[in-house]
Scaffold this motif. Structure first.
Motif, PDB file in Angstrom:
ATOM      1  N   UNK A  32       0.824  -1.204   0.000  1.00 11.31           N
ATOM      2  CA  UNK A  32       0.000   0.000   0.000  1.00 11.31           C
ATOM      3  C   UNK A  32       0.862   1.260   0.000  1.00 11.31           C
ATOM      4  N   UNK A  33       2.090   1.146   0.495  1.00  5.84           N
ATOM      5  CA  UNK A  33       2.974   2.307   0.589  1.00  5.84           C
ATOM      6  C   UNK A  33       4.054   2.332  -0.483  1.00  5.84           C
ATOM      7  N   UNK A  34       4.662   1.193  -0.772  1.00  6.60           N
ATOM      8  CA  UNK A  34       5.778   1.156  -1.718  1.00  6.60           C
ATOM      9  C   UNK A  34       5.669  -0.049  -2.640  1.00  6.60           C
ATOM     10  N   UNK A  35       6.195   0.073  -3.827  1.00  2.00           N
ATOM     11  CA  UNK A  35       6.303  -1.015  -4.805  1.00  2.00           C
ATOM     12  C   UNK A  35       4.992  -1.751  -5.043  1.00  2.00           C
ATOM     13  N   UNK A  36       3.881  -1.004  -5.035  1.00  2.00           N
ATOM     14  CA  UNK A  36       2.592  -1.677  -5.173  1.00  2.00           C
ATOM     15  C   UNK A  36       2.429  -2.363  -6.521  1.00  2.00           C
ATOM     16  N   UNK A  37       3.122  -1.923  -7.540  1.00  2.00           N
ATOM     17  CA  UNK A  37       3.019  -2.566  -8.845  1.00  2.00           C
ATOM     18  C   UNK A  37       3.605  -3.984  -8.814  1.00  2.00           C
ATOM     19  N   UNK A  38       4.553  -4.233  -7.911  1.00  3.29           N
ATOM     20  CA  UNK A  38       5.145  -5.565  -7.772  1.00  3.29           C
ATOM     21  C   UNK A  38       4.516  -6.356  -6.628  1.00  3.29           C
ATOM     22  N   UNK A  39       4.350  -5.709  -5.492  1.00  5.12           N
ATOM     23  CA  UNK A  39       3.891  -6.415  -4.303  1.00  5.12           C
ATOM     24  C   UNK A  39       2.412  -6.788  -4.369  1.00  5.12           C
ATOM     25  N   UNK A  40       1.602  -5.993  -5.051  1.00  2.00           N
ATOM     26  CA  UNK A  40       0.177  -6.301  -5.175  1.00  2.00           C
ATOM     27  C   UNK A  40      -0.070  -7.627  -5.874  1.00  2.00           C
ATOM     28  N   UNK A  41       0.462  -7.813  -7.083  1.00  3.40           N
ATOM     29  CA  UNK A  41       0.262  -9.101  -7.751  1.00  3.40           C
ATOM     30  C   UNK A  41       0.883 -10.289  -7.019  1.00  3.40           C
ATOM     31  N   UNK A  42       2.018 -10.072  -6.361  1.00  2.86           N
ATOM     32  CA  UNK A  42       2.636 -11.160  -5.595  1.00  2.86           C
ATOM     33  C   UNK A  42       1.740 -11.547  -4.423  1.00  2.86           C
ATOM     34  N   UNK A  43       1.177 -10.552  -3.733  1.00  7.13           N
ATOM     35  CA  UNK A  43       0.277 -10.824  -2.618  1.00  7.13           C
ATOM     36  C   UNK A  43      -0.957 -11.591  -3.085  1.00  7.13           C
ATOM     37  N   UNK A  44      -1.493 -11.208  -4.233  1.00  6.78           N
ATOM     38  CA  UNK A  44      -2.666 -11.901  -4.775  1.00  6.78           C
ATOM     39  C   UNK A  44      -2.325 -13.347  -5.114  1.00  6.78           C
TER      40      UNK A  44
END
Length: 91
Positions: A32-44
């Motif tokens: 939510x704060x940093x690298x959301x373009x990478x961390x969002x899909x990884x979290x999903x």
């Protein structure tokens, strides 16, 4: 000859799925704060795999799934606000 049973493998698989659920939650939260373009899909992806493997931490997996989607939503909102491929808090 050593005999193995399915019980230890099942325990390890569930423990791995539980770890994925927790990692999904943490990555979604940080995303939510940093690298959301990478961390969002990884979290999903981690949340989906954890749920598929039968994690006992289903709540954390669903939170990770929701936070991963929120990461991508935040990215989309900030990108549309300044018409760039990234976002920042400054001007």
């Amino acid at each position: 000859m050593e005999l193995t049973t399915a019980a230890p493998r099942r325990r390890n698989a569930v423990r791995d799925a539980d770890g994925m659920a927790v990692a999904s939650f943490i990555l979604g939260l940080v995303g939510l704060l940093v690298f959301n373009v990478f961390l969002g899909p990884i979290a999903i992806a981690l949340a989906a795999v954890a749920l598929h493997r039968g994690t006992t931490r289903r709540g954390r997996a669903f939170l990770g799934l929701g936070l991963g989607a929120a990461d991508l939503l935040v990215l989309a909102v900030f990108m549309s606000a300044d018409h760039t491929m990234s976002w920042s808090f400054g001007s």
